[in-house]
Design an enzyme around this catalytic site. Structure first.
Site, PDB file in Angstrom:
ATOM      1  N   ARG A  51       0.685  -1.233   0.015  1.00 44.90           N
ATOM      2  CA  ARG A  51       0.302  -0.048  -0.175  1.00 44.90           C
ATOM      3  C   ARG A  51       0.428   1.316  -0.254  1.00 44.90           C
ATOM      4  O   ARG A  51       0.822   1.898  -0.656  1.00 44.90           O
ATOM      5  CB  ARG A  51      -1.257   0.053   1.198  1.00 44.90           C
ATOM      6  CG  ARG A  51      -2.249  -0.885   1.101  1.00 44.90           C
ATOM      7  CD  ARG A  51      -2.549  -0.869   2.278  1.00 44.90           C
ATOM      8  NE  ARG A  51      -1.968  -2.100   2.601  1.00 44.90           N
ATOM      9  CZ  ARG A  51      -1.683  -3.492   2.295  1.00 44.90           C
ATOM     10  NH1 ARG A  51      -2.784  -3.692   1.719  1.00 44.90           N
ATOM     11  NH2 ARG A  51      -0.759  -4.323   2.808  1.00 44.90           N
ATOM     12  N   THR A  52       1.765   1.436   0.836  1.00 46.75           N
ATOM     13  CA  THR A  52       1.968   2.721   0.919  1.00 46.75           C
ATOM     14  C   THR A  52       3.122   3.269  -0.171  1.00 46.75           C
ATOM     15  O   THR A  52       3.425   4.418  -0.288  1.00 46.75           O
ATOM     16  CB  THR A  52       3.512   2.620   2.334  1.00 46.75           C
ATOM     17  OG1 THR A  52       2.533   1.971   2.893  1.00 46.75           O
ATOM     18  CG2 THR A  52       3.823   4.535   2.913  1.00 46.75           C
ATOM     19  N   LYS A  80      25.637  -3.255   0.420  1.00 46.59           N
ATOM     20  CA  LYS A  80      27.365  -2.922   0.506  1.00 46.59           C
ATOM     21  C   LYS A  80      27.753  -2.094   1.725  1.00 46.59           C
ATOM     22  O   LYS A  80      28.540  -1.449   1.910  1.00 46.59           O
ATOM     23  CB  LYS A  80      27.973  -2.892  -0.630  1.00 46.59           C
ATOM     24  CG  LYS A  80      27.329  -3.068  -2.084  1.00 46.59           C
ATOM     25  CD  LYS A  80      27.812  -1.691  -3.239  1.00 46.59           C
ATOM     26  CE  LYS A  80      26.559  -1.976  -4.062  1.00 46.59           C
ATOM     27  NZ  LYS A  80      27.251  -1.430  -5.537  1.00 46.59           N
ATOM     28  N   ARG A 101      11.125   4.293   3.767  1.00 42.11           N
ATOM     29  CA  ARG A 101       9.892   2.839   4.956  1.00 42.11           C
ATOM     30  C   ARG A 101      11.977   2.653   5.358  1.00 42.11           C
ATOM     31  O   ARG A 101      12.313   1.584   4.457  1.00 42.11           O
ATOM     32  CB  ARG A 101       9.620   1.672   3.915  1.00 42.11           C
ATOM     33  CG  ARG A 101       8.938   0.314   4.952  1.00 42.11           C
ATOM     34  CD  ARG A 101       7.703  -0.158   4.661  1.00 42.11           C
ATOM     35  NE  ARG A 101       6.886   0.856   5.659  1.00 42.11           N
ATOM     36  CZ  ARG A 101       5.647   0.283   4.606  1.00 42.11           C
ATOM     37  NH1 ARG A 101       5.379  -1.086   5.000  1.00 42.11           N
ATOM     38  NH2 ARG A 101       4.154   0.888   5.404  1.00 42.11           N
ATOM     39  N   HIS A 129       4.393   5.937  11.303  1.00 41.21           N
ATOM     40  CA  HIS A 129       3.409   5.823  10.087  1.00 41.21           C
ATOM     41  C   HIS A 129       2.785   6.453  10.406  1.00 41.21           C
ATOM     42  O   HIS A 129       1.640   6.238  10.643  1.00 41.21           O
ATOM     43  CB  HIS A 129       3.346   4.024  10.093  1.00 41.21           C
ATOM     44  CG  HIS A 129       2.704   3.880   8.548  1.00 41.21           C
ATOM     45  ND1 HIS A 129       3.167   4.781   7.600  1.00 41.21           N
ATOM     46  CD2 HIS A 129       2.673   2.746   8.550  1.00 41.21           C
ATOM     47  CE1 HIS A 129       3.260   3.999   6.688  1.00 41.21           C
ATOM     48  NE2 HIS A 129       2.470   2.828   6.928  1.00 41.21           N
TER      49      HIS A 129
END
Ligand code: CP
Length: 315
Positions: A51-52, A80, A101, A129
């Site tokens: 969704r996000t 890395k 995120r 959130h």
């Protein structure tokens, strides 16, 4: 540069202007279709999302902008050993706004300290959130007509549930709300959320494990998934999973106008037979997500609403 790291990164007035803008865009998106022509959104997703990430990308495309980014840290130079600070500084050359995120709490905040463009927290570990919270507020306001004087039940994994932490902070800004935190003992709301969000304004709250007993008294029910990915040991997850299962029979004990919210994805905490109940509001949240994220992008880029001539943020 204004970043959106927690709900209170924006003042209450700014949050309400953002909700109003999202409502206007939902009613008529046409005036907004070219506001981001020539702008680029970077989605830096170090953790899975449906969704996000997709709704942020859809939001930017619907505003006339373009998107780039990665989904999965293994495909970026994080694999890395590159830090989020360096990544944010680098990507500031490629994009006008970043949505990030990350599984580690505080990573988007760290990124914002070295970014040259606005950073939007798209979910950081078990912490916050904020864009989901704006979706939740929009949906509650649509369903109940207000954001104050509500009894809100939060049910499930309140320890690791970042959407619960952010929505608790946001709803604490309004007068007369009562909070009922429904969870097993081991998944209660963290002390820091109580200290930061509930204590300063002396919010009335109750903690219990009994969903059935609370259902008749709630104005809003916010269900959450048990967050398997945040548990330190599998045994503990297996013991707690499936602890709440809302089905149509149980929902009969709730008021007829009590919306059921859930940030999704769900596992088994809301049964499929609830989907056809008019109280099911979780797919409304998905629908609202695009408009909220369009509003957030316009807000942090400082682009005024062409309908009102006003910006969302004060500066
Ligand atoms: N609600 C939410 O954050 O969903 P995703 O994890 O799919 O982005």
């Amino acid at each position: 540069v204004r970043h959106f790291i927690e709900p209170n990164s924006f003042s209450l007035d700014e949050q309400l202007r953002l909700l109003n803008l999202a409502d206007r865009m939902e009613a008529d998106p046409a005036p907004y279709a070219h506001l981001c022509d020539g702008r680029i959104l970077a989605t830096l997703f170090y953790e899975p999302s449906t969704r996000t990430r997709l709704s942020f990308e859809s939001a930017m495309l619907r505003l006339g902008g373009k998107t780039l980014g990665f989904a999965g840290a293994q495909l970026s130079s994080a694999s890395k050993g590159e830090t989020v600070e360096d990544t944010a500084r680098v990507v500031s050359n490629y994009a006008d706004v970043i949505a990030m995120r990350h599984p580690k709490e505080g990573a988007p905040l760290r990124a914002s300290l070295s970014a040259r463009v606005p950073v939007i927290n798209a979910g950081d570990g078990g912490h916050a959130h904020p864009s989901q919270t704006m979706i939740d507020l929009m949906t509650i306001r649509q369903r109940k007509g207000r954001l104050d004087h509500l009894t809100i039940g939060f049910c499930g994994d309140l320890k690791f549930g970042r959407t619960v932490h952010s929505l608790t902070a946001a709803l604490s800004q309004f007068e007369g709300n009562r909070f009922v935190f429904i969870s097993p003992e081991d998944l209660r709301l963290p002390q820091y959320v109580k200290a930061e969000s509930l204590a300063p304004t002396h919010q009335v709250y109750k903690e219990t494990a009994d969903l059935e007993a609370e259902l008749p008294h709630l104005d809003v029910l916010y269900m959450t998934r048990i967050q398997q990915e945040r548990f330190f040991n599998e045994e503990e997850y297996l013991r707690l999973k499936g602890c709440y299962q809302l089905d149509e029979a149980l929902l009969q004990k709730a008021p007829a106008d009590m919306p059921v919210l859930h940030p999704l994805p769900r596992i088994d905490e809301i049964k499929k037979d609830v989907d056809d109940d008019p109280r099911a509001a979780y797919f409304d949240q998905v629908h609202n997500g695009v408009y909220i994220r369009m509003a957030i992008i316009l807000a942090v880029l400082g682009i005024p609403d062409p309908v009102t001539g006003k910006k969302v943020l004060d500066h």
